[in-house]
Design a protein around this motif. Structure first.
Motif, PDB file in Angstrom:
ATOM      1  N   LEU A  91      27.283  48.899  47.016  1.00  0.00           N
ATOM      2  CA  LEU A  91      28.404  48.704  47.936  1.00  0.00           C
ATOM      3  C   LEU A  91      29.516  49.715  47.731  1.00  0.00           C
ATOM      4  CD1 LEU A  91      28.731  44.806  47.676  1.00  0.00           C
ATOM      5  CD2 LEU A  91      27.323  46.142  49.256  1.00  0.00           C
ATOM      6  N   LEU A  92      29.408  50.539  46.698  1.00  0.00           N
ATOM      7  CA  LEU A  92      30.510  51.428  46.317  1.00  0.00           C
ATOM      8  C   LEU A  92      30.510  52.686  47.177  1.00  0.00           C
ATOM      9  CD1 LEU A  92      30.356  51.039  42.428  1.00  0.00           C
ATOM     10  CD2 LEU A  92      31.784  49.802  44.084  1.00  0.00           C
ATOM     11  N   HIS A  93      31.121  52.570  48.351  1.00  0.00           N
ATOM     12  CA  HIS A  93      31.316  53.693  49.262  1.00  0.00           C
ATOM     13  C   HIS A  93      32.808  53.817  49.542  1.00  0.00           C
ATOM     14  CE1 HIS A  93      26.989  53.881  51.123  1.00  0.00           C
ATOM     15  NE2 HIS A  93      26.967  53.670  49.815  1.00  0.00           N
ATOM     16  N   PRO A  94      33.346  55.026  49.603  1.00  0.00           N
ATOM     17  CA  PRO A  94      34.775  55.194  49.859  1.00  0.00           C
ATOM     18  C   PRO A  94      35.228  54.463  51.114  1.00  0.00           C
ATOM     19  CG  PRO A  94      33.794  57.286  49.215  1.00  0.00           C
ATOM     20  CD  PRO A  94      32.657  56.315  49.383  1.00  0.00           C
ATOM     21  N   LYS A  95      36.409  53.878  51.045  1.00  0.00           N
ATOM     22  CA  LYS A  95      37.078  53.133  52.123  1.00  0.00           C
ATOM     23  C   LYS A  95      36.470  51.747  52.371  1.00  0.00           C
ATOM     24  CE  LYS A  95      38.571  57.355  54.479  1.00  0.00           C
ATOM     25  NZ  LYS A  95      38.588  58.115  55.769  1.00  0.00           N
ATOM     26  N   THR A  96      35.478  51.364  51.580  1.00  0.00           N
ATOM     27  CA  THR A  96      34.892  50.030  51.721  1.00  0.00           C
ATOM     28  C   THR A  96      35.798  48.990  51.067  1.00  0.00           C
ATOM     29  OG1 THR A  96      32.656  50.910  51.732  1.00  0.00           O
ATOM     30  CG2 THR A  96      32.889  48.599  51.159  1.00  0.00           C
ATOM     31  N   ARG A  97      35.880  47.825  51.701  1.00  0.00           N
ATOM     32  CA  ARG A  97      36.573  46.695  51.104  1.00  0.00           C
ATOM     33  C   ARG A  97      35.536  45.675  50.652  1.00  0.00           C
ATOM     34  NH1 ARG A  97      41.673  45.560  55.291  1.00  0.00           N
ATOM     35  NH2 ARG A  97      43.103  47.095  54.357  1.00  0.00           N
ATOM     36  N   ILE A  98      35.689  45.204  49.439  1.00  0.00           N
ATOM     37  CA  ILE A  98      34.725  44.278  48.842  1.00  0.00           C
ATOM     38  C   ILE A  98      35.462  43.068  48.293  1.00  0.00           C
ATOM     39  CG2 ILE A  98      32.942  43.990  47.054  1.00  0.00           C
ATOM     40  CD1 ILE A  98      32.605  47.063  47.082  1.00  0.00           C
ATOM     41  N   LEU A  99      34.885  41.883  48.517  1.00  0.00           N
ATOM     42  CA  LEU A  99      35.337  40.672  47.855  1.00  0.00           C
ATOM     43  C   LEU A  99      34.207  40.202  46.945  1.00  0.00           C
ATOM     44  CD1 LEU A  99      37.109  38.731  50.756  1.00  0.00           C
ATOM     45  CD2 LEU A  99      38.202  39.804  48.779  1.00  0.00           C
ATOM     46  N   ALA A 100      34.501  40.045  45.674  1.00  0.00           N
ATOM     47  CA  ALA A 100      33.481  39.695  44.687  1.00  0.00           C
ATOM     48  C   ALA A 100      33.864  38.418  43.959  1.00  0.00           C
ATOM     49  CB  ALA A 100      33.301  40.833  43.677  1.00  0.00           C
ATOM     50  N   LEU A 101      32.921  37.460  43.932  1.00  0.00           N
ATOM     51  CA  LEU A 101      33.076  36.285  43.088  1.00  0.00           C
ATOM     52  C   LEU A 101      32.705  36.686  41.668  1.00  0.00           C
ATOM     53  CD1 LEU A 101      31.304  33.618  45.340  1.00  0.00           C
ATOM     54  CD2 LEU A 101      33.763  33.975  45.087  1.00  0.00           C
ATOM     55  N   THR A 102      33.537  36.372  40.710  1.00  0.00           N
ATOM     56  CA  THR A 102      33.272  36.748  39.329  1.00  0.00           C
ATOM     57  C   THR A 102      32.857  35.526  38.504  1.00  0.00           C
ATOM     58  OG1 THR A 102      35.530  36.394  38.573  1.00  0.00           O
ATOM     59  CG2 THR A 102      35.009  38.559  39.520  1.00  0.00           C
ATOM     60  N   SER A 103      32.399  35.794  37.281  1.00  0.00           N
ATOM     61  CA  SER A 103      31.924  34.711  36.416  1.00  0.00           C
ATOM     62  C   SER A 103      33.028  34.060  35.606  1.00  0.00           C
ATOM     63  CB  SER A 103      30.854  35.237  35.449  1.00  0.00           C
ATOM     64  OG  SER A 103      29.643  35.473  36.117  1.00  0.00           O
ATOM     65  N   ASP A 104      34.004  34.876  35.182  1.00  0.00           N
ATOM     66  CA  ASP A 104      34.986  34.355  34.229  1.00  0.00           C
ATOM     67  C   ASP A 104      36.180  35.291  34.147  1.00  0.00           C
ATOM     68  OD1 ASP A 104      34.071  36.556  32.703  1.00  0.00           O
ATOM     69  OD2 ASP A 104      32.553  35.305  31.732  1.00  0.00           O
ATOM     70  N   ALA A 105      37.029  35.042  33.165  1.00  0.00           N
ATOM     71  CA  ALA A 105      38.237  35.848  32.993  1.00  0.00           C
ATOM     72  C   ALA A 105      37.936  37.290  32.615  1.00  0.00           C
ATOM     73  CB  ALA A 105      39.125  35.205  31.915  1.00  0.00           C
ATOM     74  N   ASP A 106      36.764  37.554  32.044  1.00  0.00           N
ATOM     75  CA  ASP A 106      36.420  38.914  31.624  1.00  0.00           C
ATOM     76  C   ASP A 106      35.814  39.751  32.747  1.00  0.00           C
ATOM     77  OD1 ASP A 106      37.233  38.297  29.022  1.00  0.00           O
ATOM     78  OD2 ASP A 106      35.253  37.493  28.504  1.00  0.00           O
ATOM     79  N   GLY A 107      35.420  39.100  33.843  1.00  0.00           N
ATOM     80  CA  GLY A 107      34.743  39.813  34.917  1.00  0.00           C
ATOM     81  C   GLY A 107      35.527  40.968  35.509  1.00  0.00           C
ATOM     82  N   PRO A 108      36.798  40.787  35.891  1.00  0.00           N
ATOM     83  CA  PRO A 108      37.535  41.900  36.493  1.00  0.00           C
ATOM     84  C   PRO A 108      37.619  43.138  35.610  1.00  0.00           C
ATOM     85  CG  PRO A 108      38.646  39.833  36.947  1.00  0.00           C
ATOM     86  CD  PRO A 108      37.551  39.515  35.964  1.00  0.00           C
ATOM     87  N   ALA A 109      37.843  42.951  34.322  1.00  0.00           N
ATOM     88  CA  ALA A 109      37.927  44.105  33.422  1.00  0.00           C
ATOM     89  C   ALA A 109      36.587  44.822  33.315  1.00  0.00           C
ATOM     90  CB  ALA A 109      38.394  43.654  32.036  1.00  0.00           C
ATOM     91  N   ALA A 110      35.492  44.061  33.268  1.00  0.00           N
ATOM     92  CA  ALA A 110      34.166  44.673  33.176  1.00  0.00           C
ATOM     93  C   ALA A 110      33.849  45.475  34.438  1.00  0.00           C
ATOM     94  CB  ALA A 110      33.108  43.588  32.957  1.00  0.00           C
ATOM     95  N   ILE A 111      34.237  44.951  35.592  1.00  0.00           N
ATOM     96  CA  ILE A 111      33.995  45.661  36.843  1.00  0.00           C
ATOM     97  C   ILE A 111      34.870  46.906  36.918  1.00  0.00           C
ATOM     98  CG2 ILE A 111      34.187  45.493  39.355  1.00  0.00           C
ATOM     99  CD1 ILE A 111      33.485  42.470  38.979  1.00  0.00           C
ATOM    100  N   ALA A 112      36.115  46.807  36.480  1.00  0.00           N
ATOM    101  CA  ALA A 112      37.006  47.976  36.459  1.00  0.00           C
ATOM    102  C   ALA A 112      36.437  49.079  35.582  1.00  0.00           C
ATOM    103  CB  ALA A 112      38.394  47.559  35.968  1.00  0.00           C
ATOM    104  N   LYS A 113      35.880  48.714  34.431  1.00  0.00           N
ATOM    105  CA  LYS A 113      35.285  49.690  33.524  1.00  0.00           C
ATOM    106  C   LYS A 113      34.084  50.377  34.184  1.00  0.00           C
ATOM    107  CE  LYS A 113      33.424  50.005  28.787  1.00  0.00           C
ATOM    108  NZ  LYS A 113      32.062  50.471  29.096  1.00  0.00           N
ATOM    109  N   LEU A 114      33.238  49.590  34.844  1.00  0.00           N
ATOM    110  CA  LEU A 114      32.078  50.169  35.525  1.00  0.00           C
ATOM    111  C   LEU A 114      32.518  51.135  36.620  1.00  0.00           C
ATOM    112  CD1 LEU A 114      28.988  50.212  36.030  1.00  0.00           C
ATOM    113  CD2 LEU A 114      29.339  48.300  37.605  1.00  0.00           C
ATOM    114  N   LEU A 115      33.493  50.738  37.416  1.00  0.00           N
ATOM    115  CA  LEU A 115      33.983  51.604  38.491  1.00  0.00           C
ATOM    116  C   LEU A 115      34.498  52.931  37.942  1.00  0.00           C
ATOM    117  CD1 LEU A 115      35.918  49.010  40.683  1.00  0.00           C
ATOM    118  CD2 LEU A 115      33.734  50.058  41.202  1.00  0.00           C
TER     119      LEU A 115
END
Length: 408
Positions: free
Chosen positions: A143-167
């Motif tokens: 889904l990672l294409h420029p100008k795309t908007r994504i809504l993601a359900l995460t698992s827990d409090a650590d999810g956003p940081a893990a996704i930020a690191k991957l990005l």
């Protein structure tokens, strides 16, 4: 005139938000109050505690996806509590696989993604939605294409940081992330930050992540068309090259929900691109070499299809107990005794088979199969410009003979 007996409704499924009873309508409240047993997570049960008159039963740990406790009470008045919309990655979909819809009453609440979109002012039809709850975050990669908007359900409090690191690792560090916490309740909070500067603390485990994708020029972007660059795959030279892969995927003609056998998978590029065609696609990669099988697993994660099934072993022996495929691709090892016959036998009526040959032995087998069964034969040749001294010339790659066939 036909006599019919209505199936009694015994199960209610009620969607609930963080505002608890205050956000429930009369029907939802009645379903909870009249139930002999109310199932739900401990948090949900606490939210509706004051209107429960029957027995409150928290879900067991670990969660029983077979829903044995609920099914054992068929015929009683049962209520199951769910987060938001029970049929959006929720328990409602799990129950519907086991209980006819005529036996259920469902009262949904807005899903977390609906609430998130309303808070952000985003049109849901223009947003990519993905559930990463209890699932690999690699699923976000396609889904990672420029100008795309994504809504993601995460698992827990650590999810956003893990996704930020991957990005950040993939070249999308400039992406704006908004963490929406405890949506719809008294502790709701929205905070935004760039992926490469993620420093948010004390994140509520109940969160949705909104992403506005931005990237550098050389970000790892997976294109929508088949025939992705060979550089996007880790390989040892045994890979169906980009141009041939595009033609092969076109011949395989993926259709939603289908299963592919990729026999002699090599780098896994065919089965990976098959699965990238749509989230409902499935594939089994059969590979005899252990190091290549491990490489396929890494490629599948890197390309956002971690659900690719990998079977280590030689065909045709490994094919015997596999789920019936809708289509089969035969690449490496197709000339081994019994492989072609086993593949043909495994296909159901209207199943598709595509086989590629670069060796004379495999080509001979394909010519014989075509003469015996029909189908289509094609010879695919690709030449690439390459230096010839101080100038440029065409260097041809090995031609590929391709046989495609649909089983009567």
């Amino acid at each position: 005139m036909t006599n019919s007996t209505a199936t009694p409704i015994w199960l209610s499924i009620v969607g609930i938000g963080e505002d608890g009873v205050a956000g429930l309508g009369d029907e939802a409240k009645r379903c909870i109050a009249e139930a002999e047993v109310v199932f739900g997570g401990r948090r949900h049960l606490a939210l509706v505690e004051k209107i429960v008159t029957g027995q409150a039963r928290p879900w067991p740990t670990p969660f029983d996806s077979e829903m044995r406790d609920v099914l054992a009470r068929r015929g009683q008045k049962i209520c199951v509590l769910a987060s938001g919309d029970p049929f959006f990655y929720g328990v409602g979909a799990t129950l519907a696989r086991k209980i006819p819809a005529a036996e259920m009453r469902v009262v949904p609440a807005p899903s977390a993604l609906s609430i998130a979109a309303s808070r952000l002012g985003w049109a849901l039809q223009d947003v990519e939605a993905v559930s990463l709850h209890g699932r690999s975050i690699d699923l976000i990669r396609p889904l990672l294409h420029p100008k795309t908007r994504i809504l993601a359900l995460t698992s827990d409090a650590d999810g956003p940081a893990a996704i930020a690191k991957l990005l950040t690792e993939l070249g999308f560090g400039a992406t704006r992330l908004t963490v929406l916490e405890a949506l719809g309740g008294p502790h709701q909070r929205l905070r935004s930050v760039r992926a490469d500067g993620f420093d948010l603390k004390d994140i509520n485990p109940l969160n949705v992540l909104a992403l506005e994708i931005d990237s550098v020029r050389d970000a790892r972007i997976l294109p929508l068309t088949p025939g992705m660059s060979d550089d996007l795959f880790e390989h040892d030279g045994q890979i169906t090259k980009s141009e041939i892969r595009a033609v092969t995927l076109a011949a395989l003609a993926p259709r939603r929900g289908e299963l592919l056998w990729d026999i002699g998978a090599g780098s896994g590029s065919i089965s990976i691109e098959w699965m990238l065609a749509h989230p409902s696609m499935r594939a089994i990669a059969i590979e005899a070499e252990q190091d290549r099988a491990a490489r396929i697993r890494r490629n599948a994660s890197a390309c956002g299809v971690p659900g690719l099934s990998i079977v280590e072993g030689s065909a045709p022996e490994t094919l015997a107990d596999l789920e019936t495929p809708d289509a089969i691709f035969i690449g490496g090892g197709g000339s081994a005794p019994g492989v072609m016959d086993a593949a043909i036998a495994a296909l159901p009526s209207a199943g598709r088979l595509v086989a590629n040959a670069v060796t004379l032995e495999m080509e001979t087998l394909l010519l014989a199969s075509h003469a015996r069964l029909g189908g289509e034969l094609a010879r695919i040749s690709v030449s690439r410009a390459a230096p010839v001294g101080s100038m440029q010339g065409w260097r041809p790659a090995m031609p590929v003979t391709q046989w495609s066939w649909v089983k009567p």
